[in-house]
Design a protein around this motif. Structure first.
Motif, mmCIF file in Angstrom:
data_model
loop_
_atom_site.group_PDB
_atom_site.id
_atom_site.type_symbol
_atom_site.label_atom_id
_atom_site.label_comp_id
_atom_site.label_asym_id
_atom_site.label_seq_id
_atom_site.Cartn_x
_atom_site.Cartn_y
_atom_site.Cartn_z
ATOM 1 N N LEU A 23 0.975 -1.248 -0.179
ATOM 2 C CA LEU A 23 -0.007 0.171 0.116
ATOM 3 C C LEU A 23 0.865 1.195 0.049
ATOM 4 O O LEU A 23 2.000 1.335 0.738
ATOM 5 C CB LEU A 23 -0.939 0.201 1.317
ATOM 6 N N PRO A 24 0.419 2.423 -0.583
ATOM 7 C CA PRO A 24 1.293 3.616 -0.631
ATOM 8 C C PRO A 24 0.941 4.332 0.881
ATOM 9 O O PRO A 24 0.279 3.687 1.755
ATOM 10 C CB PRO A 24 0.361 4.357 -1.713
ATOM 11 N N ASN A 25 2.009 4.927 1.086
ATOM 12 C CA ASN A 25 1.928 5.869 2.622
ATOM 13 C C ASN A 25 1.749 7.130 2.067
ATOM 14 O O ASN A 25 2.883 7.705 1.933
ATOM 15 C CB ASN A 25 3.124 5.433 3.504
ATOM 16 N N TYR A 26 0.495 7.807 2.372
ATOM 17 C CA TYR A 26 0.168 9.051 1.843
ATOM 18 C C TYR A 26 0.356 9.919 3.307
ATOM 19 O O TYR A 26 0.790 11.200 3.247
ATOM 20 C CB TYR A 26 -1.178 9.374 1.303
ATOM 21 N N ASP A 27 -0.197 9.530 4.432
ATOM 22 C CA ASP A 27 -0.360 10.369 5.581
ATOM 23 C C ASP A 27 0.185 9.776 7.048
ATOM 24 O O ASP A 27 -0.294 10.420 7.858
ATOM 25 C CB ASP A 27 -1.725 10.936 5.644
ATOM 26 N N SER A 28 0.377 8.622 6.824
ATOM 27 C CA SER A 28 0.841 7.743 8.335
ATOM 28 C C SER A 28 2.215 8.003 8.352
ATOM 29 O O SER A 28 3.376 8.407 7.811
ATOM 30 C CB SER A 28 0.837 6.128 7.979
ATOM 31 N N ALA A 29 2.415 8.304 9.931
ATOM 32 C CA ALA A 29 3.788 8.404 10.501
ATOM 33 C C ALA A 29 3.641 8.059 12.072
ATOM 34 O O ALA A 29 2.549 7.753 12.671
ATOM 35 C CB ALA A 29 4.119 10.108 10.695
ATOM 36 N N TYR A 59 -1.784 4.537 25.232
ATOM 37 C CA TYR A 59 -3.152 3.899 25.346
ATOM 38 C C TYR A 59 -4.053 3.898 24.102
ATOM 39 O O TYR A 59 -5.053 4.304 24.322
ATOM 40 C CB TYR A 59 -3.649 4.600 26.685
ATOM 41 N N THR A 60 -3.409 3.604 23.115
ATOM 42 C CA THR A 60 -4.198 3.842 21.754
ATOM 43 C C THR A 60 -4.177 2.584 20.962
ATOM 44 O O THR A 60 -3.129 1.810 21.320
ATOM 45 C CB THR A 60 -3.720 5.237 20.846
ATOM 46 N N GLU A 61 -4.816 2.250 20.123
ATOM 47 C CA GLU A 61 -4.853 1.020 19.321
ATOM 48 C C GLU A 61 -3.985 0.877 18.254
ATOM 49 O O GLU A 61 -3.262 -0.219 17.843
ATOM 50 C CB GLU A 61 -6.104 0.575 18.838
ATOM 51 N N ASN A 62 -3.509 2.306 17.798
ATOM 52 C CA ASN A 62 -2.657 2.345 16.599
ATOM 53 C C ASN A 62 -1.397 3.094 16.779
ATOM 54 O O ASN A 62 -1.473 4.452 17.288
ATOM 55 C CB ASN A 62 -3.249 2.683 15.324
ATOM 56 N N ILE A 63 -0.298 2.748 16.726
ATOM 57 C CA ILE A 63 0.870 3.523 16.891
ATOM 58 C C ILE A 63 1.190 4.519 15.838
ATOM 59 O O ILE A 63 2.133 5.529 15.894
ATOM 60 C CB ILE A 63 2.210 2.667 17.441
ATOM 61 N N PHE A 64 0.500 4.480 14.715
ATOM 62 C CA PHE A 64 0.766 5.373 13.514
ATOM 63 C C PHE A 64 -0.620 6.311 13.525
ATOM 64 O O PHE A 64 -1.676 6.078 13.685
ATOM 65 C CB PHE A 64 0.719 4.449 12.385
ATOM 66 N N GLY A 65 -0.034 7.363 13.278
ATOM 67 C CA GLY A 65 -1.091 8.519 12.891
ATOM 68 C C GLY A 65 -1.690 8.331 11.243
ATOM 69 O O GLY A 65 -0.570 7.768 10.488
ATOM 70 N N GLY A 66 -2.464 8.894 10.929
ATOM 71 C CA GLY A 66 -3.001 8.740 9.585
ATOM 72 C C GLY A 66 -3.675 7.431 9.393
ATOM 73 O O GLY A 66 -3.961 6.636 10.387
ATOM 74 N N SER A 67 -3.910 7.150 8.283
ATOM 75 C CA SER A 67 -5.036 5.942 7.883
ATOM 76 C C SER A 67 -4.191 4.769 6.933
ATOM 77 O O SER A 67 -4.762 4.079 6.615
ATOM 78 C CB SER A 67 -6.146 6.389 7.208
ATOM 79 N N ASP A 68 -3.121 5.089 6.508
ATOM 80 C CA ASP A 68 -2.434 4.071 5.516
ATOM 81 C C ASP A 68 -1.763 2.820 6.449
ATOM 82 O O ASP A 68 -1.497 1.845 5.361
ATOM 83 C CB ASP A 68 -1.257 4.816 4.713
#
Length: 820
Positions: free
Chosen positions: A558-564, A574-583
């Motif tokens: 998948l491309p990575n447009y906005d994840s970091a 305390y969050t489910e995803n360590i990456f910001g964005g949606s990619d």
């Protein structure tokens, strides 16, 4: 002579009082007022019919215009006139003469004199000998006064005067009162320097003018043929100048500012302020720079019930530094209650930042915090609701300012044009369930100059194609909570679809991915009474456990447009995803354990101390990474420790440490301490370190140098600094320990002269690895009047943590505080 309105002299009472009404209706009102004397009240109570004996005796309060700061003009004709003195004679409704300790009062006007003649027919008061007038707190004194009371039209010979709002005073040959809000002071002096005992005392600064026109409506003064003197030396002769009588805004030319800069040379700014309306204003500030030319700047601000915003811009034709035209623009606009066809009630947010060239951030370091960044956003968002669904449309574009001189390049982020989002939130559903559904479509585009592509070699995102992304997230949760505990299970599913403009490096033009996630958040909140250092506290213990499971789904194609990668802190752990964005949706099988304890004041609830600890326990490897990343196999994450302590008012400290138990070293740490024993005394220090990247010490302060030799100075009262004759050291230093150099610095001195303040400030701001902007600022502030020099005060407010202005007004003057 009719004595109904006269009160005869009484033994042991040196003065007599008289009420002189202006017309028959006011006679009735005046009689009523005198009927409310204590004796009359007793007599009236004895004569009351028995039927009224059982009525509620409690008083009923009513508003009165006489207690307003500004008595409405319509009410002035209804106000009674009170006169008192040693000897009173006169004829009813014609004239009254008071000889000896004469006093006349009406509304917010008080006249005292040795002798007073008052003509009721013309409403003219003629006072002689030690005349003292108090008009709404403004005081005038002199030998002779003629004044029409209601219109406040007349003149005062050889007066001395003092204004309530800024405590300024002076003397003149004559004052002509045009009305109660306007006057002209002839051959006048003006200063805010308060007199101290001593025959040789002279004001530090004084304005002498052929005339000063005072406008109390606009709260401004205008001096003609004026000379401003400082320490006995004329420093500013002007044919005409306006100045404020209070803190209210006013239109006019503002004092010029000047400074010295290593890039701009000598700077001279001539600002003009336009007070368009109470909710709109504009400032135009042309600046001459000896090394570069003329920069034309301006700012427009507006505030309405449903929208507000700020527009700032500047334009420099043919900048000698770069041999080209330069410009910058910043616009912010927020609007609610916007009604559009089809959409209905909507909200609009605009944030536009644009500059002429890539060196703007380096050459215009004081154009505002936004334009001195190297990533400038241009964004517009329109949002509305449709049958419980929150809808929004956004356009986001970026201007990236590169720095080729220092080999510091930024990979430009993707423009998002457009981004369409719909969200529905369901709360308090059957069985206590809560749901959220979010759908999003975004078009991602980016163009990179071909000459910059070699700088981004080895970065996969630099060569990926533009494309579209459709995104859908659905989640359901069932919170269980009660005082002292909570449990929140949650299930969510995220699906994405991509359409690429051209084949990616893996040869695909379309891609799909669906990832489910289950999480369980839980915690306790326990309390107990505690005592520390002889002080009572409520201590809490708040353990928390957060489990999340997300199965692995291959997202490497998948491309990575906005994840970091998100910053590792107490919010993200305390969050489910360590990456910001949606990619990128990380695969997880981990448990986060943490605990927090607080010390709370049992009376106010204020937090005196807080300590927190958290760590992740991983049960399987993390295989989803950003492009070019490596999987994570460590079973234990770094340990997060945070603390903040403010047990006493003078001291406060806070720290966050990311500790790696494997290496026994901290990967990152921030420690901050502040000491502030009282006003105008503050020292703050911070240490920031990221292993192998940076290590900095940041120190800021505002402190009176006179404390070193125990000199408190002359007390000036609340909101007036600590005392006249005090020196203050102010500054902030940001030092890189790795590079062993000063990154940014501000160093200044302030002197409090009571009615004037002096400032000298040196600035140094880093604009590149080998370049920095430096300038020196001088400012002389005449308190309650004006200022000359550079805007050194603004530099101190922006850069010194917790800086306090030495003349911060804490109360608003009232006519009742100066009523006699």
């Amino acid at each position: 002579m009719d004595n109904r309105f006269y009160k005869s002299k009484v033994a042991r009472r040196p003065a007599a009082r008289v009420l002189t009404p202006m017309h028959h209706e006011r006679n009735k009102a005046s009689l009523a007022r005198f009927a409310l004397s204590p004796v009359a009240l007793v007599a009236a109570s004895l004569l009351q019919p028995a039927a009224h004996a059982q009525e509620d005796p409690s008083p009923h309060l009513k508003t009165t215009p006489q207690l307003r700061e500004d008595i409405p003009r319509a009410n002035r004709s209804q106000l009674p006139t009170f006169v008192e003195g040693d000897h009173i004679q006169g004829r009813t409704d014609l004239e009254t003469t008071v000889d000896g300790n004469a006093v006349l009062r009406r509304g917010d006007t008080v006249i005292r004199a040795d002798k007073l003649d008052y003509n009721q027919a013309t409403d003219l008061a003629h006072a002689t000998g030690n005349v003292h007038v108090n008009k709404a707190g403004n005081v005038f004194e002199g030998p002779l006064l003629e004044l029409h009371l209601e219109s406040f039209e007349g003149f005062f010979n050889e007066p001395r005067y003092r204004f309530l709002q800024n405590n300024a005073y002076g003397q003149a040959d004559r004052i002509d009162f045009v009305d109660d809000k306007h006057s002209i002071i002839r051959n006048a002096t003006y200063t805010t320097c308060q007199r101290y005992p001593g025959p040789s005392w002279m004001p530090a600064w004084i304005l002498r003018a052929a005339s000063i026109s005072v406008d109390q409506d606009e709260e401004t003064g205008y001096a003609k043929n004026a000379v401003l003197s400082f320490m006995g030396l004329p420093i500013l002769p002007v044919p005409g100048m306006s100045f404020p009588l209070s803190d209210q805004r006013k239109s006019g030319v503002l004092p010029p500012t000047f400074g010295l800069d290593n890039v701009n040379g000598a700077e001279l700014t001539l600002p003009y302020y336009w007070n368009i309306a109470p909710n709109r204003d504009a400032t135009i500030y042309p600046t001459f720079m000896s090394k570069r030319g003329v920069d034309l700047g301006g700012e427009f601000r507006y505030l309405e019930p449903t929208y507000n915003g700020v527009i700032r811009g500047d334009y420099m034709p043919t900048d000698k530094l770069r041999d080209r035209d330069r410009w910058g623009l910043t616009l912010t606009h927020t609007q609610s209650g916007l009604v559009l066809p089809v959409l209905g009630p909507s909200a609009l947010v605009l944030n536009i930042n644009k500059v002429s060239d890539e060196n703007y951030w380096r050459d215009f370091t004081r154009s505002g915090g936004t334009l001195t960044q190297r990533l400038l956003s241009q964004a517009g968002t329109l949002s509305w609701n449709w049958y419980g669904v929150a809808l929004s449309a956004r356009v986001l574009k970026w201007q990236t300012l590169q720095d080729p001189t220092s080999n510091s390049f930024i990979l430009p982020p993707y423009d998002q044009s457009p981004e369409l989002t719909a969200t529905h939130v369901g709360n308090n559903l059957w069985g206590g369930f809560e749901t959220t559904v979010t759908a999003d479509y975004t078009r991602f585009t980016r163009s990179i100059d071909a000459s910059l592509l070699p700088q981004f070699a080895g970065i996969p995102e630099a060569t990926q194609p533009n494309g579209d992304r459709s995104y859908l997230q659905a989640q359901v949760s069932r919170p269980f909570q009660a005082p002292g505990w909570f449990v929140v299970p949650k299930l969510q599913v995220i699906t994405r679809h991509y359409n690429l403009d051209s084949p990616s490096s893996t040869g695909i033009t379309t891609a799909d991915s669906t990832v489910p996630t289950f999480s369980l958040d839980s915690g306790l909140v326990l309390e107990r009474d505690a005592t520390l250092f002889g002080r009572r506290f409520t201590q809490t213990l708040e353990p928390r456990a957060f489990y999340v499971y997300t199965p692995f789904r291959d997202q490497s194609r998948l491309p990575n447009y906005d994840s970091a990668l998100l910053d590792f802190n107490f919010a993200s752990i305390y969050t489910e995803n360590i990456f910001g964005g949606s990619d990128r949706i990380v695969d997880n099988n981990l448990l986060t354990l943490g605990a927090t304890t607080r010390l709370l004041d049992p009376d106010t609830g204020a937090e005196a101390a807080k300590f927190a600890l958290a760590q992740r326990l991983r049960f399987s490897n993390q295989n989803v990474t950003l492009p070019g990343g490596t999987p994570v196999s460590d079973r234990l994450s770094d340990i997060l420790f945070g603390a903040s302590v403010a047990l006493v008012r003078q001291w406060s400290a806070e720290t966050t440490i990311q500790y790696n138990p494997k290496t026994g070293d901290s990967a990152r740490q921030v420690i901050g301490v502040r000491y502030s024993p009282r006003n105008y005394h503050v020292i703050s220090a911070a240490f920031r370190r990221q292993q192998g990247v940076s290590s900095e010490v940041d120190i800021g302060w505002q402190w009176p140098l006179n404390d070193l030799w125990g000199d408190r100075g002359q007390d000036l009262g609340p909101g007036m600094g600590e005392g006249e004759g005090r020196w203050y050291s102010v500054g902030r230093m940001d030092v890189s320990l790795l590079d062993k150099r000063l990154v940014d610095g501000v160093l200044g001195l302030e002197y409090d002269g009571g009615c004037w303040l002096g400032r000298v400030v040196l600035e140094r701001f880093q604009t590149g690895t080998t370049s920095a902007n430096k300038r020196i600022l001088f400012q002389l502030e005449f308190v309650g009047f004006s200022h000359l020099g550079s805007n050194a005060l603004q530099s101190l407010k922006e850069n010194i943590p917790r800086y306090q202005y030495l003349r911060e007004r804490v109360t608003t003057p009232s006519r009742f505080s100066n009523y006699d």
